[in-house]
Write a protein that holds these residues in place. Structure first.
Motif, PDB file in Angstrom:
ATOM      1  N   VAL A  11      -1.643  -1.071  -3.691  1.00 10.79           N
ATOM      2  CA  VAL A  11      -1.123  -1.274  -5.278  1.00 10.79           C
ATOM      3  C   VAL A  11      -1.270  -2.603  -5.421  1.00 10.79           C
ATOM      4  N   SER A  45       0.986  -1.203  -0.094  1.00 11.39           N
ATOM      5  CA  SER A  45       0.167   0.078  -0.292  1.00 11.39           C
ATOM      6  C   SER A  45       1.205   0.902   0.484  1.00 11.39           C
ATOM      7  N   GLY A  46      -0.013   2.277   0.242  1.00  9.45           N
ATOM      8  CA  GLY A  46       1.033   3.781   0.123  1.00  9.45           C
ATOM      9  C   GLY A  46       1.977   3.573   1.267  1.00  9.45           C
ATOM     10  N   ASN A  69      -2.605  -2.465  -9.291  1.00  8.17           N
ATOM     11  CA  ASN A  69      -1.733  -2.296  -9.877  1.00  8.17           C
ATOM     12  C   ASN A  69      -2.456  -3.339 -11.536  1.00  8.17           C
ATOM     13  N   ASP A  91       0.551   3.642 -14.036  1.00  2.00           N
ATOM     14  CA  ASP A  91      -0.396   2.313 -14.050  1.00  2.00           C
ATOM     15  C   ASP A  91      -1.115   2.369 -15.815  1.00  2.00           C
ATOM     16  N   ASP A 129      -8.274   1.548   0.895  1.00  2.73           N
ATOM     17  CA  ASP A 129      -8.855   1.618   2.286  1.00  2.73           C
ATOM     18  C   ASP A 129     -10.811   1.482   1.699  1.00  2.73           C
ATOM     19  N   PHE A 156       5.760   4.126  -6.121  1.00  7.16           N
ATOM     20  CA  PHE A 156       4.813   5.011  -7.493  1.00  7.16           C
ATOM     21  C   PHE A 156       4.654   6.625  -7.419  1.00  7.16           C
TER      22      PHE A 156
HETATM   23  O1  KG4 Z   1      -4.127   1.014   0.657  1.00  2.00           O
HETATM   24  P1  KG4 Z   1      -3.826   2.468   0.386  1.00  2.00           P
HETATM   25  O2  KG4 Z   1      -5.319   2.752  -0.884  1.00  2.00           O
HETATM   26  O3  KG4 Z   1      -3.320   2.957   1.267  1.00  2.00           O
HETATM   27  C1  KG4 Z   1      -3.044   3.290   2.073  1.00  2.00           C
HETATM   28  O4  KG4 Z   1      -1.408   3.422   1.432  1.00  2.00           O
HETATM   29  O5  KG4 Z   1      -3.352   2.633   3.731  1.00  2.00           O
HETATM   30  O6  KG4 Z   1      -3.227   2.180  -1.119  1.00  2.00           O
HETATM   31  C2  KG4 Z   1      -2.838   3.540  -2.199  1.00  2.00           C
HETATM   32  C3  KG4 Z   1      -1.646   3.421  -2.607  1.00  2.00           C
HETATM   33  C4  KG4 Z   1      -0.669   4.370  -3.113  1.00  2.00           C
HETATM   34  O7  KG4 Z   1       0.649   4.811  -3.191  1.00  2.00           O
HETATM   35  C5  KG4 Z   1      -1.444   4.419  -4.616  1.00  2.00           C
HETATM   36  O8  KG4 Z   1      -0.663   5.366  -5.833  1.00  2.00           O
HETATM   37  C6  KG4 Z   1      -1.264   3.352  -4.613  1.00  2.00           C
HETATM   38  O9  KG4 Z   1      -2.193   2.469  -3.410  1.00  2.00           O
HETATM   39  N1  KG4 Z   1      -2.194   2.732  -5.286  1.00  2.00           N
HETATM   40  C7  KG4 Z   1      -1.158   2.407  -6.745  1.00  2.00           C
HETATM   41  C8  KG4 Z   1      -2.582   1.797  -8.036  1.00  2.00           C
HETATM   42  N2  KG4 Z   1      -3.687   2.417  -7.043  1.00  2.00           N
HETATM   43  C9  KG4 Z   1      -3.059   2.960  -5.720  1.00  2.00           C
HETATM   44  N3  KG4 Z   1      -0.457   1.700  -7.433  1.00  2.00           N
HETATM   45  C10 KG4 Z   1      -0.293   1.409  -8.857  1.00  2.00           C
HETATM   46  N4  KG4 Z   1      -0.794   0.802  -9.424  1.00  2.00           N
HETATM   47  C11 KG4 Z   1      -2.061   0.740  -9.310  1.00  2.00           C
HETATM   48  N5  KG4 Z   1      -3.194   1.115  -9.955  1.00  2.00           N
END
Ligand code: KG4
Length: 344
Positions: free
Chosen positions: A281, A145-146, A284, A193, A312, A175
């Protein structure tokens, strides 16, 4: 505490910049409402102060909508599950305070949930028309994740151990930060992506970490990305615009290679072939494709969640709350949120 089999749980998620509420009957999802926060786009990242304020505005309408969408009334909710952490403290406080007030007013139990555990247990959410197959224990979960990049050994619903994790940046951060260097808006992951689909993944070579064991590192990649762009832009100011798709494809390819290499090592070391992926992530498309191909080659049974359960959401919080309810693990009114936490 209700003792008959059917339990209605309201889940609340407010750890970062999504306000979400979900309603589940046992492990079956009745509704899941997510309100994003466009306010951060102008700043190139989540602004904690603004996130807390937006949660404060969104929480009641989102909960109201989730209960209506479930076709229920407030009185039919048996317990409230909330994200206790990890996350932004100000954001968490909104969800935690709401859950406490809700539980107090309705005189129902509360369940505190580790957000990371929630991501893993998203694989067990049942819904109308949804997948019926679920990972069997023990399985490995790549949580990306982020804020996190971890390989988790999942022995049971609430028995998890982190066997590998990033020592610096998370995959999502890599990313997002590289996207920022390219001048793309936040969050950069989904944009990279999209652009990567048109590009050549072998156009540029970025450095991969050489750290032992199952841990990850993305800071070296980030630096090599920054230096390549800096050097090329010095020669041609339009380098990024001219090569956008190839840069994105090469970056994405490298991140995926790093993620999968350690996952393969973890599968070899543990002898586990039941593999799941979770976290933002995992939306992706390149990672999903690469995981399917690797699973075929390695004879893994691969579990990839629907898109709506990758980022989330409160459904995964209600799901985790359900397993905690079954074990009688209730939260108390004096519980405070935590910004940092690990699984296990
Ligand atoms: O799990 P999340 O919604 O939030 C937390 O970090 O808890 O993850 C967000 C992360 C962000 O860094 C966003 O750029 C990444 O997930 N993300 C992606 C894609 N969709 C969301 N990274 C790469 N490709 C995607 N399609």
């Amino acid at each position: 505490m209700k003792t008959n089999k059917e339990i209605v749980i309201l889940g609340i998620e407010s750890s970062c910049d999504d306000t979400s509420a979900a309603v589940m009957r046992n492990n079956f999802l009745l509704s899941n409402v997510v309100a994003g926060q466009a306010v951060h786009k102008a700043y190139g990242g989540v602004v904690p102060e603004l996130a807390s304020r937006a949660h404060q505005q969104n929480i009641i309408p989102v909960v109201d909508q989730a209960i209506r969408n479930a076709g229920l009334t407030l009185e039919e909710v048996d317990a409230v599950a909330f994200t206790r952490g990890p996350g932004l403290l100000g954001s968490l406080l909104v969800g935690v305070s709401f859950a406490k007030a809700f539980a107090l007013a309705r005189n129902i139990p509360m369940l505190e949930v580790n957000h990371l555990q929630g991501h893993v247990l998203a694989h067990f959410i049942r819904e109308e028309g949804g997948a019926t197959e679920q990972p069997a224990f023990p399985f490995l979960c790549l949580l990306v994740s982020g804020g996190n990049s971890q390989i988790i050994l999942v022995r049971d619903y609430l028995d998890m151990e982190v066997i590998g994790q990033t020592i610096d940046d998370a995959a999502g951060e890599a990313f997002d930060k590289c996207a920022k260097v390219m001048g793309l808006p936040y969050p950069g992951g989904p944009l990279i992506d999209k652009l990567a689909k048109e590009g050549n993944p072998n156009a540029f070579i970025f450095s991969k970490p050489r750290i032992p064991g199952l841990d990850y590192s993305f800071s070296g990649l980030k630096t090599s990305f920054l230096y390549l762009l800096r050097d090329e832009v010095a020669k041609d100011p339009d380098f990024i615009v001219k090569n956008q798709a190839d840069i994105c494809a090469s970056l994405q390819y490298t991140i995926i290679e790093i993620l999968i290499q350690k996952l393969k090592l973890a599968a070899r070391q543990t002898g586990i072939r039941e593999i799941a992926v979770a976290g933002g992530v995992s939306a992706n498309s390149g990672l999903r494709q690469a995981l399917i191909e690797t699973a075929n080659r390695q004879h893994w049974k691969m579990f990839i969640p629907p898109f709506k359960f990758t980022t989330d959401n409160a459904a995964m919080i209600a799901m985790t709350g359900y397993y905690k309810y079954q074990k009688g693990e209730f939260a108390t009114q004096d519980m405070v949120p935590f910004s940092r936490a690990i699984i296990g």
